[in-house]
Design an enzyme around this catalytic site. Structure first.
Site, PDB file in Angstrom:
ATOM      1  CG  ASP A  95      -0.352   0.186   2.526  1.00  7.09           C
ATOM      2  OD1 ASP A  95       0.902   0.276   2.603  1.00  7.09           O
ATOM      3  OD2 ASP A  95      -1.087   0.276   3.527  1.00  7.09           O
ATOM      4  CG  HIS A  96      -0.548   4.813   1.653  1.00 10.44           C
ATOM      5  ND1 HIS A  96      -1.676   4.014   1.698  1.00 10.44           N
ATOM      6  CD2 HIS A  96      -0.460   5.414   2.872  1.00 10.44           C
ATOM      7  CE1 HIS A  96      -2.253   4.145   2.887  1.00 10.44           C
ATOM      8  NE2 HIS A  96      -1.526   4.983   3.615  1.00 10.44           N
ATOM      9  CB  CYS A 119       0.600  -2.638   4.717  1.00  7.59           C
ATOM     10  SG  CYS A 119       0.396  -3.725   6.137  1.00  7.59           S
ATOM     11  N   GLY A 120       2.078  -0.704   6.298  1.00 12.58           N
ATOM     12  CA  GLY A 120       2.765   0.049   7.347  1.00 12.58           C
ATOM     13  C   GLY A 120       3.323  -0.857   8.435  1.00 12.58           C
ATOM     14  CB  THR A 121       1.807  -2.678  11.162  1.00 13.76           C
ATOM     15  OG1 THR A 121       0.571  -3.096  10.546  1.00 13.76           O
ATOM     16  CG2 THR A 121       1.611  -1.335  11.840  1.00 13.76           C
ATOM     17  CG  HIS A 153      10.470 -25.000  11.339  1.00 14.57           C
ATOM     18  ND1 HIS A 153      10.531 -25.010  12.711  1.00 14.57           N
ATOM     19  CD2 HIS A 153      11.661 -25.530  10.910  1.00 14.57           C
ATOM     20  CE1 HIS A 153      11.698 -25.521  13.111  1.00 14.57           C
ATOM     21  NE2 HIS A 153      12.401 -25.819  12.033  1.00 14.57           N
ATOM     22  CG  HIS A 202       8.815 -28.671   9.687  1.00 15.22           C
ATOM     23  ND1 HIS A 202       8.548 -28.245  10.966  1.00 15.22           N
ATOM     24  CD2 HIS A 202      10.143 -28.951   9.638  1.00 15.22           C
ATOM     25  CE1 HIS A 202       9.675 -28.233  11.666  1.00 15.22           C
ATOM     26  NE2 HIS A 202      10.653 -28.661  10.891  1.00 15.22           N
TER      27      HIS A 202
HETATM   28  C1  RB5 Z   1      -1.982   2.707   6.534  1.00  9.72           C
HETATM   29  O1  RB5 Z   1      -2.049   3.905   7.241  1.00  9.72           O
HETATM   30  C2  RB5 Z   1      -1.833   1.535   7.490  1.00  9.72           C
HETATM   31  O2  RB5 Z   1      -2.996   1.376   8.230  1.00  9.72           O
HETATM   32  C3  RB5 Z   1      -1.520   0.259   6.720  1.00  9.72           C
HETATM   33  O3  RB5 Z   1      -0.383   0.454   5.969  1.00  9.72           O
HETATM   34  C4  RB5 Z   1      -1.255  -0.979   7.537  1.00  9.72           C
HETATM   35  O4  RB5 Z   1      -0.276  -0.752   8.507  1.00  9.72           O
HETATM   36  C5  RB5 Z   1      -2.425  -1.673   8.056  1.00  9.72           C
HETATM   37  O5  RB5 Z   1      -2.326  -2.709   8.731  1.00  9.72           O
END
Ligand code: RB5
Length: 159
Positions: A15-16, A72-74, A105, A140
């Site tokens: 994503d961004h 993505c971000g996290t 595994h 496994h």
């Molecule tokens: C975007 O702001 C963020 O929510 C997304 O990248 C991600 O971390 C969601 O889990």
């Protein structure tokens, strides 16, 4: 970089919040001659992570020879999305040890990264380790079969 590659065909998406890391991983892998298809986005404008997670997970789910990297971000949102798909084993990695063990595994076929969690240097180490590490099979495989059975049991109403 000289890698002992076990994976040759890769799709990548983000994503961004993962865009910048996606671009740098793509450039690096292409520079090493790896075939990598970028499923987008093509710029850092705000997008919804499920839209790109779905594209990547569908591609991997439909083609067992394919492996994916998704950011993505996290890494959490992408983890939730891609693991809804049959035959997708998406693993969120923020360290090199997990990147190695999730291949050995868990036969990970989608590497998930948090672009706001890991720095670029560590992310590239994680990618290199994940790419170079093979599945160990054996006990496994039996465990993974049990996970695959979940879907069949749900369809049959046995769970
Ligand atoms: C975007 O702001 C963020 O929510 C997304 O990248 C991600 O971390 C969601 O889990």
């Amino acid at each position: 970089m000289n890698r002992d590659l076990k994976i040759s065909k890769i799709v990548i998406a983000s994503d961004h919040a993962g865009f910048e890391l996606k671009e740098s991983i793509t450039e690096c892998l292409r520079g090493d001659g790896i075939s990598i298809e970028d499923l987008g986005p093509s710029n850092s404008d705000r997008v919804d992570y499920p839209d790109y997670g779905i594209k990547l997970a569908k591609a991997v789910s439909d083609d067992e020879s394919l492996n994916g990297i998704v950011i993505c971000g996290t890494g959490i949102g992408m983890s939730i999305v891609v693991n809804r798909f049959p035959k997708v084993r998406g693993t969120l990695c923020s360290d090199v040890y997990t990147a190695k063990l999730c291949r050995q595994h868990n036969d990970s076929n989608v590497l998930i990264l948090g672009g706001r969690v890991v720095g670029s240097g560590l992310a590239h180490e994680i990618v290199n380790t994940w790419l170079a590490t093979p599945f160990e099979g054996g006990r496994h495989s039996e465990r993974l079969k049990k996970i695959d059975e979940i879907e069949n049991m749900l369809i049959k109403g046995e769970l």
